[in-house]
Design an enzyme around this catalytic site. Sequence first.
Site, short mmCIF file in Angstrom:
data_model
loop_
_atom_site.label_atom_id
_atom_site.label_comp_id
_atom_site.label_asym_id
_atom_site.label_seq_id
_atom_site.Cartn_x
_atom_site.Cartn_y
_atom_site.Cartn_z
CB CYS A 411 -1.00 -0.04 1.15
SG CYS A 411 -2.49 0.87 0.74
CG HIS A 537 -3.68 -3.68 3.16
ND1 HIS A 537 -2.72 -3.21 4.02
CD2 HIS A 537 -4.29 -2.59 2.64
CE1 HIS A 537 -2.75 -1.89 4.04
NE2 HIS A 537 -3.69 -1.49 3.21
CD GLU A 539 -1.24 -6.39 5.09
OE1 GLU A 539 -1.00 -6.62 3.90
OE2 GLU A 539 -1.51 -5.24 5.51
N1 GLN Z 1 -2.01 6.62 2.91
C1 GLN Z 1 -2.11 5.87 1.69
C2 GLN Z 1 -3.48 6.03 1.05
O1 GLN Z 1 -4.44 6.38 1.72
C3 GLN Z 1 -1.78 4.43 1.91
C4 GLN Z 1 -2.72 3.72 2.84
C5 GLN Z 1 -2.20 2.40 3.34
O2 GLN Z 1 -1.01 2.16 3.35
N2 GLN Z 1 -3.10 1.57 3.82
O3 GLN Z 1 -3.63 5.80 -0.12
#
Ligand code: GLN
Length: 566
Positions: A411, A537, A539
């Site tokens: 992310c 994600h 994970e």
């Molecule tokens: N802050 C980033 C976004 O909102 C990444 C979010 C994250 O890593 N879950 O796109």
Amino acid sequence: MIYSVFQIILISLFPVTDKSICPKNSAKIMVKHIFVTGGVTSSLGKGIISASLAKILQARGLKVTIQKFDPYINVDPGTLNPYEHGECYVTDDGAETDLDLGHYERFLNRPTSQANNVTTGRIYQTVINKERAGDYLGKTVQVIPHITDEIKRRMRLLEKGGKFDVIITEIGGTVGDIESLPYLEAIRQLRQELKKSDFINLHLTLIPYLRAAGELKTKPTQHSVKELLAIGIQPEVLVCRTENHLTKEMKKKLSLFCNVEKNSVIEALDAETIYDVPLLMLKEKLDQIVLKKLKIKAKKEPDLSYWKDFLGKLKNPTTAVTIGLVGKYNELQDAYKSIYEAFVHAGAENECEVTIVPIHSGTIDKGNVAKMLQNLDGILVAPGFGERGITGKITAIEYVRENKIPFFGICLGMQCAVVEIARHVLKLRGAASYEVNKNTKDPVICLMDDQKNITDMGGTMRLGAYDCKLKKGSIAEKAYKQTEISERHRHRYEFNNDYLKALEKGGLKATGIYKEKNLVEIVELKDHPFFLGVQFHPELKSTVENPHPLFVSFVKAAIHCNQNRI
Ligand code: GLN
């Protein structure tokens, strides 16, 4: 056993694993409830005990789910800082939930949903909305019965559809907290409404060891049970967290003072890993105690062969790697709970001991990056929000890109990789994510269109499961061994397609796309042994039975890196 036509139709309409839990001649399949409360202190591991009990019941052929009721006023943990409450776990249906749901999924290998996590905030929100809609017909709206009715409704929500034989409900917090009172009152009321054999309360408590006296002490547990009794709840099972074995006398004493049958007072010794707990609970016969009290006849022998296999591999690794976890919430392991656990699963799958070195991104700079990262076999750059720690993450990525150390960005970690390549390969010096710099000339990561007019913070990110199509021959496709996947998201910002061509010229490959909106979900790099950034994600979907393919491949790449170095 001879069934009437009516019973056969019923059983085929509402299949249950074991017919004996379907009462004879009854049109209704009774779902059994286990309520798990905690006493004496917090952090006793109610989530792990609940998940372990669920696992051993599941291993006996029962369909089990677990739900968590949290006593805080936030509608969900999505707006909480990770330092407050650890990681925010996201379900397929886009619910932002407590991290215990991660344990439930990792243990049971079954997805949870919005219905599996309820907070006091959500309960009140529903009741207040109903009040505004005039649904209470002029009545005074009160904690009892209106809040407790809503709690009870939600506690029984998962009974519908015949999907589960057993529902385990974990109540967050500790008995004695003011916040938990409405939940305990709801449980007390349910005791009157459900049949005795459809319901038990399992109380998890601490038996502290006083080193100076050389003794385990039962008094705090007696007090905690007294507290429950004052509310009108008699626990049926006492699970005692302890550093040392409980003696027979102690169990007898606890049984006597707490009105719990002697064989239903069991110990939960501190375990080497959380994955040992189901087997410990099996040894304590927790499954048999529960099945007997709930009058469930299940498979005689639990089938935990896969689980035991996994533990065997976890405890007998043949190789070892060290992975750097670059993040800004490293002070608190819970902030990256699912990442740590995904490495446990992927490590076992590779029969490899994975040591995670937490590296605070705020401490990395050009001057020390080589020293900090050169001996690592792989670097994972963690998800996150906001500007703090970004420069350190980008510096780390530049180093591992140039030095061909395996890289995995999740992310925000993927977004930082795109920024790094734009800055240092394309020489767009001011390139940035719009989240970090609203005035950048080159927003290689930009705000998604449907996020532009959003002002509320709660529940408004791109959340939950989305499909993704993988490019043949990519690291991702080789890992998943398929081209169609679905992964969970939680972010507002996105790869900016205006820069795709230029970045591709620089060696970046977009290898995973969300076709419907043409969004880049995965980036890889040419001429690098393992450089992978994912917008989702992974994970969150790694379980004991299904270690996540990307983590498994990343650990493989780290093993290679380690062997090449040697
Ligand atoms: N802050 C980033 C976004 O909102 C990444 C979010 C994250 O890593 N879950 O796109």
